[in-house]
Design a protein around this motif. Structure first.
Motif, PDB file in Angstrom:
ATOM      1  N   LEU A  30       0.821  -1.209   0.000  1.00  0.00           N
ATOM      2  CA  LEU A  30       0.000   0.000   0.000  1.00  0.00           C
ATOM      3  C   LEU A  30       0.854   1.258   0.000  1.00  0.00           C
ATOM      4  O   LEU A  30       0.536   2.239  -0.683  1.00  0.00           O
ATOM      5  CB  LEU A  30      -0.915   0.005   1.220  1.00  0.00           C
ATOM      6  N   SER A  31       1.946   1.252   0.765  1.00  0.00           N
ATOM      7  CA  SER A  31       2.795   2.422   0.874  1.00  0.00           C
ATOM      8  C   SER A  31       3.373   2.818  -0.476  1.00  0.00           C
ATOM      9  O   SER A  31       3.399   3.997  -0.847  1.00  0.00           O
ATOM     10  CB  SER A  31       3.932   2.142   1.878  1.00  0.00           C
ATOM     11  N   ILE A  88       0.478  -0.376  13.227  1.00  0.00           N
ATOM     12  CA  ILE A  88      -0.979  -0.273  13.191  1.00  0.00           C
ATOM     13  C   ILE A  88      -1.412   1.187  13.124  1.00  0.00           C
ATOM     14  O   ILE A  88      -2.319   1.557  12.362  1.00  0.00           O
ATOM     15  CB  ILE A  88      -1.596  -0.978  14.416  1.00  0.00           C
ATOM     16  N   LEU A  89      -0.757   2.053  13.914  1.00  0.00           N
ATOM     17  CA  LEU A  89      -1.063   3.484  13.874  1.00  0.00           C
ATOM     18  C   LEU A  89      -0.832   4.049  12.471  1.00  0.00           C
ATOM     19  O   LEU A  89      -1.658   4.814  11.945  1.00  0.00           O
ATOM     20  CB  LEU A  89      -0.195   4.231  14.883  1.00  0.00           C
ATOM     21  N   ALA A  90       0.288   3.659  11.841  1.00  0.00           N
ATOM     22  CA  ALA A  90       0.593   4.141  10.498  1.00  0.00           C
ATOM     23  C   ALA A  90      -0.442   3.661   9.489  1.00  0.00           C
ATOM     24  O   ALA A  90      -0.872   4.422   8.612  1.00  0.00           O
ATOM     25  CB  ALA A  90       1.990   3.677  10.089  1.00  0.00           C
ATOM     26  N   LEU A  91      -0.863   2.409   9.607  1.00  0.00           N
ATOM     27  CA  LEU A  91      -1.868   1.864   8.687  1.00  0.00           C
ATOM     28  C   LEU A  91      -3.221   2.557   8.848  1.00  0.00           C
ATOM     29  O   LEU A  91      -3.893   2.880   7.859  1.00  0.00           O
ATOM     30  CB  LEU A  91      -2.020   0.359   8.914  1.00  0.00           C
ATOM     31  N   VAL A  92      -3.630   2.799  10.096  1.00  0.00           N
ATOM     32  CA  VAL A  92      -4.901   3.481  10.340  1.00  0.00           C
ATOM     33  C   VAL A  92      -4.840   4.904   9.773  1.00  0.00           C
ATOM     34  O   VAL A  92      -5.769   5.362   9.078  1.00  0.00           O
ATOM     35  CB  VAL A  92      -5.229   3.512  11.845  1.00  0.00           C
ATOM     36  N   GLY A  93      -3.754   5.618  10.078  1.00  0.00           N
ATOM     37  CA  GLY A  93      -3.610   6.980   9.566  1.00  0.00           C
ATOM     38  C   GLY A  93      -3.573   7.022   8.050  1.00  0.00           C
ATOM     39  O   GLY A  93      -4.169   7.903   7.419  1.00  0.00           O
ATOM     40  N   PHE A  94      -2.871   6.050   7.437  1.00  0.00           N
ATOM     41  CA  PHE A  94      -2.799   5.979   5.981  1.00  0.00           C
ATOM     42  C   PHE A  94      -4.184   5.745   5.382  1.00  0.00           C
ATOM     43  O   PHE A  94      -4.574   6.400   4.409  1.00  0.00           O
ATOM     44  CB  PHE A  94      -1.847   4.857   5.571  1.00  0.00           C
ATOM     45  N   THR A  95      -4.944   4.822   5.958  1.00  0.00           N
ATOM     46  CA  THR A  95      -6.274   4.496   5.431  1.00  0.00           C
ATOM     47  C   THR A  95      -7.224   5.682   5.561  1.00  0.00           C
ATOM     48  O   THR A  95      -7.974   6.012   4.628  1.00  0.00           O
ATOM     49  CB  THR A  95      -6.848   3.273   6.166  1.00  0.00           C
ATOM     50  N   VAL A  96      -7.201   6.354   6.702  1.00  0.00           N
ATOM     51  CA  VAL A  96      -8.061   7.528   6.905  1.00  0.00           C
ATOM     52  C   VAL A  96      -7.684   8.641   5.927  1.00  0.00           C
ATOM     53  O   VAL A  96      -8.557   9.298   5.340  1.00  0.00           O
ATOM     54  CB  VAL A  96      -7.959   8.021   8.360  1.00  0.00           C
ATOM     55  N   ILE A 111      -3.815  18.435  -1.624  1.00  0.00           N
ATOM     56  CA  ILE A 111      -2.377  18.485  -1.329  1.00  0.00           C
ATOM     57  C   ILE A 111      -2.124  18.285   0.165  1.00  0.00           C
ATOM     58  O   ILE A 111      -1.213  17.551   0.569  1.00  0.00           O
ATOM     59  CB  ILE A 111      -1.787  19.832  -1.812  1.00  0.00           C
ATOM     60  N   VAL A 112      -2.947  18.926   1.011  1.00  0.00           N
ATOM     61  CA  VAL A 112      -2.786  18.766   2.463  1.00  0.00           C
ATOM     62  C   VAL A 112      -3.021  17.314   2.866  1.00  0.00           C
ATOM     63  O   VAL A 112      -2.251  16.734   3.658  1.00  0.00           O
ATOM     64  CB  VAL A 112      -3.766  19.691   3.209  1.00  0.00           C
ATOM     65  N   PHE A 113      -4.052  16.689   2.316  1.00  0.00           N
ATOM     66  CA  PHE A 113      -4.350  15.294   2.662  1.00  0.00           C
ATOM     67  C   PHE A 113      -3.269  14.348   2.113  1.00  0.00           C
ATOM     68  O   PHE A 113      -2.977  13.321   2.731  1.00  0.00           O
ATOM     69  CB  PHE A 113      -5.722  14.905   2.136  1.00  0.00           C
ATOM     70  N   ARG A 114      -2.683  14.696   0.970  1.00  0.00           N
ATOM     71  CA  ARG A 114      -1.576  13.883   0.448  1.00  0.00           C
ATOM     72  C   ARG A 114      -0.338  14.018   1.334  1.00  0.00           C
ATOM     73  O   ARG A 114       0.430  13.053   1.506  1.00  0.00           O
ATOM     74  CB  ARG A 114      -1.245  14.296  -0.985  1.00  0.00           C
ATOM     75  N   LEU A 115      -0.105  15.206   1.883  1.00  0.00           N
ATOM     76  CA  LEU A 115       0.991  15.371   2.844  1.00  0.00           C
ATOM     77  C   LEU A 115       0.767  14.473   4.058  1.00  0.00           C
ATOM     78  O   LEU A 115       1.701  13.810   4.539  1.00  0.00           O
ATOM     79  CB  LEU A 115       1.082  16.835   3.281  1.00  0.00           C
ATOM     80  N   LEU A 116      -0.471  14.454   4.557  1.00  0.00           N
ATOM     81  CA  LEU A 116      -0.807  13.601   5.694  1.00  0.00           C
ATOM     82  C   LEU A 116      -0.607  12.133   5.331  1.00  0.00           C
ATOM     83  O   LEU A 116      -0.036  11.357   6.123  1.00  0.00           O
ATOM     84  CB  LEU A 116      -2.251  13.859   6.107  1.00  0.00           C
ATOM     85  N   GLN A 117      -1.041  11.751   4.136  1.00  0.00           N
ATOM     86  CA  GLN A 117      -0.866  10.383   3.674  1.00  0.00           C
ATOM     87  C   GLN A 117       0.618  10.032   3.574  1.00  0.00           C
ATOM     88  O   GLN A 117       1.041   8.923   3.931  1.00  0.00           O
ATOM     89  CB  GLN A 117      -1.539  10.217   2.307  1.00  0.00           C
ATOM     90  N   GLY A 118       1.425  10.975   3.108  1.00  0.00           N
ATOM     91  CA  GLY A 118       2.864  10.751   2.996  1.00  0.00           C
ATOM     92  C   GLY A 118       3.539  10.549   4.341  1.00  0.00           C
ATOM     93  O   GLY A 118       4.468   9.742   4.468  1.00  0.00           O
ATOM     94  N   LEU A 119       3.066  11.267   5.367  1.00  0.00           N
ATOM     95  CA  LEU A 119       3.637  11.100   6.711  1.00  0.00           C
ATOM     96  C   LEU A 119       3.418   9.682   7.220  1.00  0.00           C
ATOM     97  O   LEU A 119       4.355   9.035   7.719  1.00  0.00           O
ATOM     98  CB  LEU A 119       3.017  12.111   7.669  1.00  0.00           C
ATOM     99  N   PHE A 120       2.196   9.199   7.122  1.00  0.00           N
ATOM    100  CA  PHE A 120       1.906   7.842   7.604  1.00  0.00           C
ATOM    101  C   PHE A 120       2.565   6.786   6.714  1.00  0.00           C
ATOM    102  O   PHE A 120       3.057   5.771   7.218  1.00  0.00           O
ATOM    103  CB  PHE A 120       0.397   7.632   7.683  1.00  0.00           C
ATOM    104  N   SER A 121       2.573   7.025   5.402  1.00  0.00           N
ATOM    105  CA  SER A 121       3.233   6.091   4.496  1.00  0.00           C
ATOM    106  C   SER A 121       4.730   6.012   4.775  1.00  0.00           C
ATOM    107  O   SER A 121       5.332   4.938   4.674  1.00  0.00           O
ATOM    108  CB  SER A 121       3.001   6.523   3.044  1.00  0.00           C
TER     109      SER A 121
END
Length: 491
Positions: A30-31, A88-96, A111-121
């Motif tokens: 997924l990452s 698990i925290l990273a997976l939950v954050g990535f999915t959300v 763009i903001v949500f992609r930044l958030l996705q990048g942090l968890f990924s």
């Protein structure tokens, strides 16, 4: 030995291997899928949000930036939360964050949500690598590493094709919606299949080190990402590079002198780990030439569609997927030196052949040499990564994988900027050499092909240049194993 002690020392039963690898495979896949799947959506996003390319590309650049920024912190977070709970925290954050991207109401929100996705990924790859080297028995680590690498190969091979079909059949939002069932499955698998353990006591958070690493990573990654637009001589490029390097030196000094460093840089005192990281990072830079330049040649020079280009690239991806687990199986029998040498030679020869393209080069030529090249990648990159990580003490693998992913992320961003700017420069040189062009001569296409060949030749030379470093792989030294009574385990 009790069950908890087995978790502490990594001595698991044979039946534990595949459940653990299943939980890891989901997240790693997924990452990487989140990186490759967005590329084909960029033109659609430009049209949907009525935005310029320079703005839309931050859905990719911002993701990569967040990915690189968070990597150095992973080692501390593993010590603090444990590998299982951080994963698990990273997976939950990535999915959300995937769901948030799908419902984005503007380009700025996306763009903001992609930044958030990048942090968890950015947490997922280093923490899954950490789990491999902390809980998988050493004799099976090479094969486990190859299966982990397989997940990161399948994602870019399948991502663009799957995303293109979803966009054409449904909408761009499904590029993000498709991750949700896999993300939920990954969370469930990690919760049920991974052991909960800690190998180090939680340390005090190094806020000064954190501020330095976040700032220097941001400056360097932005500079690398924008070099093709700003140019090497731009005051913005030079300013960010100089400031980033100075802050990087300050971070290194801080971490070497801190009582409780955020990122334990002592892992680099292991010469084999350090040299293997140099080799794998340089090879990763060369690998970019094939994954980027070959589709550009097929689509821009030969007017192939995205689907046709994907089909031409598919056999090489399949070959790499087949040979990665083979490399993992052979690792214990022949050792890393022979595998990596064979891999580098095949990779170098295949890349060199791809630097001799013409406008009319048949697809069979591209397919054949890309297969040779990707078999070399499979035999080279996986063993050299494992050869370095297996030398690190188990309780230090979180910091080693954190540092490794940080360096590789920076080198990948540098490769993108370097090869893209070099391609533009060489194109202008060859156009000038050809003289005035007329629409029916194909001069521009010839110049473009020659520019691609120049960059590909550089990528081949980079591969051959790292051959002298392979001597370090012949030195075998047992890693320091953490005594069972020093491990901290939670049932």
């Amino acid at each position: 030995m009790s069950a908890s002690r087995k978790e502490a020392t990594g001595e698991f039963s044979e039946g534990s291997f595949w459940p653990i690898m299943t939980a890891i495979f989901f997240g790693a896949f997924l990452s990487v899928l989140a990186i490759s799947s967005i590329n084909v959506a960029i033109p659609v996003l430009m049209n949907h949000f009525q935005a310029e390319l320079s703005t839309v590309k931050w859905t990719l650049t911002g993701f990569m930036l967040a990915n690189g920024i968070i990597a150095p912190v992973t080692g501390y977070l593993v010590d603090k939360l444990s590998a299982k709970y951080l994963y698990i925290l990273a997976l939950v954050g990535f999915t959300v964050s995937c769901a948030l991207c799908a419902v984005a109401w503007s380009m700025e929100a996306l763009i903001v949500f992609r930044l958030l996705q990048g942090l968890f990924s950015g947490l997922i790859l280093p923490v899954t690598m950490t789990i491999i080297y902390q809980v998988i028995p050493r004799e099976r680590q090479a094969f486990a590493s190859s299966m982990w690498s397989l997940s990161t190969v399948l994602a870019p091979a399948l991502g663009p094709t799957l995303s293109g079909w979803l966009i054409q059949s449904l909408s761009w939002q499904w590029v993000f919606w498709m991750n949700l069932p896999f993300g939920i499955a990954a969370v469930v698998a990690a919760w049920k299949l991974l052991p909960h353990y800690r190998l180090s006591e939680p340390k005090r958070f190094d806020s000064s080190g954190f501020a330095l690493v976040i700032t220097c990573s941001s400056f360097l990654l932005i500079a690398f990402s924008e070099i093709d637009q700003w140019g090497w001589g731009s005051w913005k490029t030079v300013g960010l590079l100089v400031a980033g390097m100075l802050l990087l030196l300050a971070f290194i000094w801080r971490e070497r002198n801190a009582a409780e460093p955020l990122l334990d840089l002592s892992v680099f005192s292991n010469r084999r780990f350090a040299m293997c990281l140099v080799v794998s990072s340089v090879l990763g830079m060369s690998l970019y030439s094939g994954s980027y330049l070959t589709p550009v040649f097929l689509q821009t020079i030969q007017s192939a569609s995205a689907m046709e280009a994907g089909l031409v690239m598919l056999p090489a991806s399949i070959a790499m997927a087949v040979f990665i687990p083979i490399a993992g199986k052979l690792y214990g029998r022949v050792g890393p030196a022979r595998l990596v040498l064979t891999g580098l030679l095949l990779m170098g020869i295949g890349t060199l052949a791809m630097s001799r393209l013409t406008v009319d080069t048949p697809h069979g030529y591209v397919i054949g040499w890309m297969i040779v090249r990707n078999i070399g990648v499979a035999l080279g990159i996986v063993p050299v990564s494992n050869a370095g990580m297996e030398q690190i003490a188990r309780q230090m693998t979180a910091h080693a994988s954190s540092a490794s992913n940080w360096v590789r992320q920076a080198s990948a961003s540098l490769a993108i900027g370097l090869f893209t700017s070099l391609l533009s420069t060489r194109l202008m040189v060859h156009v000038a050499e050809k003289g005035p062009q007329t629409p029916d001569t194909g001069t521009e296409l010839q110049a473009y092909t020659m520019a691609i060949n120049d960059v590909t030749l550089l990528a081949a030379l980079i591969v051959f240049a790292v051959l002298p470093f392979l001597w370090v792989l012949r030195q075998r030294k047992e890693p320091v194993i953490l005594p069972p009574d020093q491990a901290f385990v939670s049932k």
